[in-house]
Motif scaffolding. Sequence first.
Motif, mmCIF file in Angstrom:
data_model
loop_
_atom_site.group_PDB
_atom_site.id
_atom_site.type_symbol
_atom_site.label_atom_id
_atom_site.label_comp_id
_atom_site.label_asym_id
_atom_site.label_seq_id
_atom_site.Cartn_x
_atom_site.Cartn_y
_atom_site.Cartn_z
ATOM 1 N N THR A 1 27.024 73.219 22.368
ATOM 2 C CA THR A 1 25.781 73.215 22.774
ATOM 3 C C THR A 1 25.049 73.786 21.429
ATOM 4 N N GLU A 2 25.720 74.589 20.457
ATOM 5 C CA GLU A 2 25.044 75.398 19.431
ATOM 6 C C GLU A 2 24.862 74.469 18.086
ATOM 7 N N PHE A 3 25.448 73.225 18.279
ATOM 8 C CA PHE A 3 25.690 72.418 17.049
ATOM 9 C C PHE A 3 24.261 72.066 16.436
ATOM 10 N N GLU A 4 23.314 71.438 17.084
ATOM 11 C CA GLU A 4 22.276 70.832 16.557
ATOM 12 C C GLU A 4 21.459 72.001 15.915
ATOM 13 N N THR A 5 21.145 73.151 16.642
ATOM 14 C CA THR A 5 20.698 74.378 16.013
ATOM 15 C C THR A 5 21.097 74.910 14.682
ATOM 16 N N GLU A 6 22.589 74.958 14.584
ATOM 17 C CA GLU A 6 23.164 75.663 13.733
ATOM 18 C C GLU A 6 23.720 74.734 12.633
ATOM 19 N N VAL A 7 23.809 73.702 12.909
ATOM 20 C CA VAL A 7 24.178 72.531 11.905
ATOM 21 C C VAL A 7 23.040 71.374 11.468
ATOM 22 N N LEU A 8 22.570 70.714 12.299
ATOM 23 C CA LEU A 8 21.757 69.843 12.108
ATOM 24 C C LEU A 8 20.374 70.337 11.555
ATOM 25 N N LYS A 9 19.773 71.415 12.128
ATOM 26 C CA LYS A 9 18.641 71.849 11.793
ATOM 27 C C LYS A 9 18.573 73.100 10.851
ATOM 28 N N SER A 10 20.004 73.306 10.334
ATOM 29 C CA SER A 10 20.068 74.332 9.195
ATOM 30 C C SER A 10 19.208 73.899 7.990
ATOM 31 N N ILE B 1 30.964 68.365 5.325
ATOM 32 C CA ILE B 1 29.697 68.856 4.689
ATOM 33 C C ILE B 1 28.595 68.168 5.177
ATOM 34 N N VAL B 2 27.598 68.895 5.717
ATOM 35 C CA VAL B 2 26.526 68.222 6.484
ATOM 36 C C VAL B 2 25.111 69.154 5.653
ATOM 37 N N GLN B 3 24.188 68.110 5.278
ATOM 38 C CA GLN B 3 22.835 68.675 4.774
ATOM 39 C C GLN B 3 21.837 67.840 5.358
ATOM 40 N N ASP B 4 20.720 68.526 5.713
ATOM 41 C CA ASP B 4 19.651 67.669 6.336
ATOM 42 C C ASP B 4 20.129 67.048 7.488
ATOM 43 N N GLY B 5 20.951 67.166 8.054
ATOM 44 C CA GLY B 5 21.506 66.366 9.223
ATOM 45 C C GLY B 5 22.236 65.437 8.936
ATOM 46 N N GLN B 6 22.664 64.908 7.539
ATOM 47 C CA GLN B 6 23.339 63.837 7.195
ATOM 48 C C GLN B 6 24.787 64.385 6.872
ATOM 49 N N LEU B 7 26.076 63.658 7.075
ATOM 50 C CA LEU B 7 27.309 63.883 6.666
ATOM 51 C C LEU B 7 27.341 63.535 5.286
ATOM 52 N N LEU B 8 27.633 64.680 4.172
ATOM 53 C CA LEU B 8 27.879 64.293 2.945
ATOM 54 C C LEU B 8 29.356 63.977 2.561
ATOM 55 N N ALA B 9 30.198 64.746 3.110
ATOM 56 C CA ALA B 9 31.518 64.470 2.741
ATOM 57 C C ALA B 9 32.461 65.073 3.822
#
Length: 109
Positions: free
Chosen positions: A11-20, A81-89
């Motif tokens: 439930t916190e994933f979008e706020t803490e990761v995708l919108k970081s 590793i995720v940046q700007d909502g995209q999986l980098l590695a």
Amino acid sequence: MSTGVITITDTEFETEVLKSEQPVLLYFWASWCGPCKLMTMTVNNAANTYGDRLKVVKMEVDPNPTTVKQYQIEGVPAFRIVQDGQLLAATEGAIGKDKLFNFIDSHLN
């Protein structure tokens, strides 16, 4: 910025990761996983070392099936590793401090 590891759920994933605003190191673990217990100090060290430019979050796999499926976690410990909502590695399995730091360094701008 935070210099500690943040524990999150689906439930916190979008706020803490995708919108970081910072890149995020996702650490997937399980309470029954021996290698995960060995990674705790290394992950905390990464959070303290990179906290000014990287958010470090951990997510337990069993109670969070949505994110586990989305990020194709097949074994733990696992790192993404995720940046700007995209999986980098992505990498899976227990790794040493040097390998984890190299993994992070190679994907930080």
